[in-house]
Design a protein around this motif. Structure first.
Motif, short mmCIF file in Angstrom:
data_model
loop_
_atom_site.label_atom_id
_atom_site.label_comp_id
_atom_site.label_asym_id
_atom_site.label_seq_id
_atom_site.Cartn_x
_atom_site.Cartn_y
_atom_site.Cartn_z
N GLU A 35 13.17 15.32 57.36
CA GLU A 35 12.89 14.11 56.58
C GLU A 35 13.92 13.88 55.47
O GLU A 35 13.85 12.89 54.76
CB GLU A 35 11.50 14.21 55.96
N GLY A 36 14.87 14.81 55.34
CA GLY A 36 15.94 14.62 54.38
C GLY A 36 15.78 15.34 53.06
O GLY A 36 16.56 15.14 52.13
N TYR A 37 14.78 16.22 52.96
CA TYR A 37 14.56 16.95 51.71
C TYR A 37 15.37 18.25 51.68
O TYR A 37 15.63 18.85 52.73
CB TYR A 37 13.08 17.30 51.54
N GLN A 38 15.73 18.67 50.48
CA GLN A 38 16.29 20.00 50.29
C GLN A 38 15.12 20.97 50.15
O GLN A 38 14.20 20.70 49.36
CB GLN A 38 17.16 20.04 49.03
N VAL A 39 15.11 22.06 50.89
CA VAL A 39 13.93 22.93 50.94
C VAL A 39 14.31 24.37 50.57
O VAL A 39 15.29 24.91 51.08
CB VAL A 39 13.28 22.91 52.34
N SER A 40 13.50 24.97 49.71
CA SER A 40 13.57 26.40 49.43
C SER A 40 12.26 27.02 49.90
O SER A 40 11.21 26.38 49.84
CB SER A 40 13.76 26.68 47.94
N VAL A 41 12.32 28.28 50.36
CA VAL A 41 11.12 28.94 50.90
C VAL A 41 10.96 30.31 50.25
O VAL A 41 11.94 31.04 50.06
CB VAL A 41 11.22 29.09 52.44
N ALA A 42 9.72 30.65 49.92
CA ALA A 42 9.37 31.99 49.46
C ALA A 42 8.14 32.44 50.23
O ALA A 42 7.29 31.62 50.59
CB ALA A 42 9.09 31.98 47.95
N HIS A 43 8.04 33.76 50.46
CA HIS A 43 6.93 34.29 51.25
C HIS A 43 5.95 35.12 50.44
O HIS A 43 5.02 35.72 51.01
CB HIS A 43 7.47 35.11 52.42
N ASP A 44 6.15 35.19 49.12
CA ASP A 44 5.18 35.88 48.27
C ASP A 44 5.10 35.16 46.92
O ASP A 44 5.99 34.38 46.56
CB ASP A 44 5.56 37.35 48.07
N GLY A 45 4.02 35.42 46.20
CA GLY A 45 3.76 34.67 44.98
C GLY A 45 4.78 34.87 43.88
O GLY A 45 5.20 33.91 43.24
N LEU A 46 5.20 36.11 43.64
CA LEU A 46 6.13 36.37 42.55
C LEU A 46 7.48 35.71 42.80
O LEU A 46 8.06 35.11 41.89
CB LEU A 46 6.30 37.88 42.36
N THR A 47 7.97 35.80 44.03
CA THR A 47 9.24 35.14 44.36
C THR A 47 9.11 33.63 44.22
O THR A 47 10.01 32.97 43.69
CB THR A 47 9.67 35.49 45.80
N GLY A 48 7.98 33.09 44.66
CA GLY A 48 7.76 31.65 44.54
C GLY A 48 7.75 31.20 43.10
O GLY A 48 8.36 30.18 42.76
N LEU A 49 7.06 31.95 42.24
CA LEU A 49 7.01 31.59 40.82
C LEU A 49 8.40 31.66 40.20
O LEU A 49 8.79 30.78 39.41
CB LEU A 49 6.06 32.53 40.08
N THR A 50 9.17 32.67 40.56
CA THR A 50 10.52 32.82 40.02
C THR A 50 11.40 31.65 40.43
O THR A 50 12.13 31.08 39.59
CB THR A 50 11.14 34.14 40.51
N ILE A 51 11.35 31.27 41.70
CA ILE A 51 12.17 30.14 42.16
C ILE A 51 11.74 28.86 41.47
O ILE A 51 12.57 28.04 41.07
CB ILE A 51 12.06 29.99 43.70
N ALA A 52 10.42 28.67 41.33
CA ALA A 52 9.92 27.46 40.67
C ALA A 52 10.43 27.36 39.24
O ALA A 52 10.80 26.27 38.78
CB ALA A 52 8.40 27.44 40.70
N ARG A 53 10.46 28.47 38.54
CA ARG A 53 10.91 28.46 37.14
C ARG A 53 12.41 28.30 37.01
O ARG A 53 12.89 27.71 36.05
CB ARG A 53 10.45 29.74 36.45
#
Length: 223
Positions: free
Chosen positions: A24-42
């Motif tokens: 759909e044209g979006y840039q996507v990042s992926v994380a497979h656990d909560g801590l990594t996801g929170l770190t990427i989000a921040r």
């Protein structure tokens, strides 16, 4: 191009959602656990987060809470197998903006992504602009025209406050309270120091001055 973070521990599902979003044209990042996801989000300040409820490390609900307590208003869509009213309420109370129950239709998820991104773009509250100076609260990027300006955290906070109150004379006491905090016990000359830092960076290419001094009172953002 909107940046979307997908935090999902089911690798095949995460890959499927990533491919559909990329198509759909979006840039996507992926994380497979909560801590990594929170770190990427921040660290990367995505435009939208798709969060699984049940994650290793930190749950999706806990990630919501932690992002919201720091003032991050990124749109969050929770993915979960839980479909009880109490579960939906818990997710929304934690700060999620939307809720999609597994198994879900990818068309429905994409429609909700578009709706939340459109709503964010319509509010425009993440971008402050004055003359040729712009500041993005979410990405923490600052531009003078097309020139990107690197600021420290406190320089950014000070400029953000001035941009949020253009053409208003802001006293030094008010800046100390709002930018440094009511309990700041440091040198009151800190404001003059940071104003000088900002001017040096904003006027590095001999651009006209935007932060003006009002003698014996404070500062004002005006041309």
């Amino acid at each position: 191009m909107a940046h979307i973070l997908v935090v999902e521990d089911e690798v095949k599902l995460a890959r499927f959602v990533e491919l559909e979003l990329s198509y759909e044209g979006y840039q996507v990042s992926v994380a497979h656990d909560g801590l990594t996801g929170l770190t990427i989000a921040r660290e990367s300040h995505p435009d939208l987060v798709i969060l699984d409820w049940m994650l290793p490390g930190l749950s999706g609900v806990e990630i919501c809470r932690r992002l919201r307590t720091t003032g991050d208003q990124v749109p969050i869509i929770l993915l979960t197998a839980k479909d009880e009213v109490g579960d939906r309420v818990a997710g929304l109370d934690a700060g999620a903006d939307d809720y999609v129950v597994k198994p879900f239709s990818i068309e429905e998820l994409l429609a909700r992504v578009r709706a939340h991104l459109r709503r964010t773009q319509e509010t425009g509250s993440d971008v402050l602009q004055f003359a040729d100076l712009s500041l993005n609260r979410r990405t923490r990027e600052v531009y003078r025209g097309t020139r990107i300006i690197e600021l420290t955290a406190k320089e950014f906070d000070l400029l953000e406050y001035l941009l949020a109150h253009p053409r208003q004379v802001i006293t030094r006491d008010r800046l100390l309270e709002q930018v440094w905090g009511y309990d700041f016990m440091g040198d009151s000359n800190i404001i003059e120091v940071y104003i000088r830092y900002l001017r040096l960076k904003l006027e590095a290419n001999t651009e006209k001055r935007l932060i003006q001094t009002v003698r014996s009172v404070g500062y004002v953002l005006r041309e």
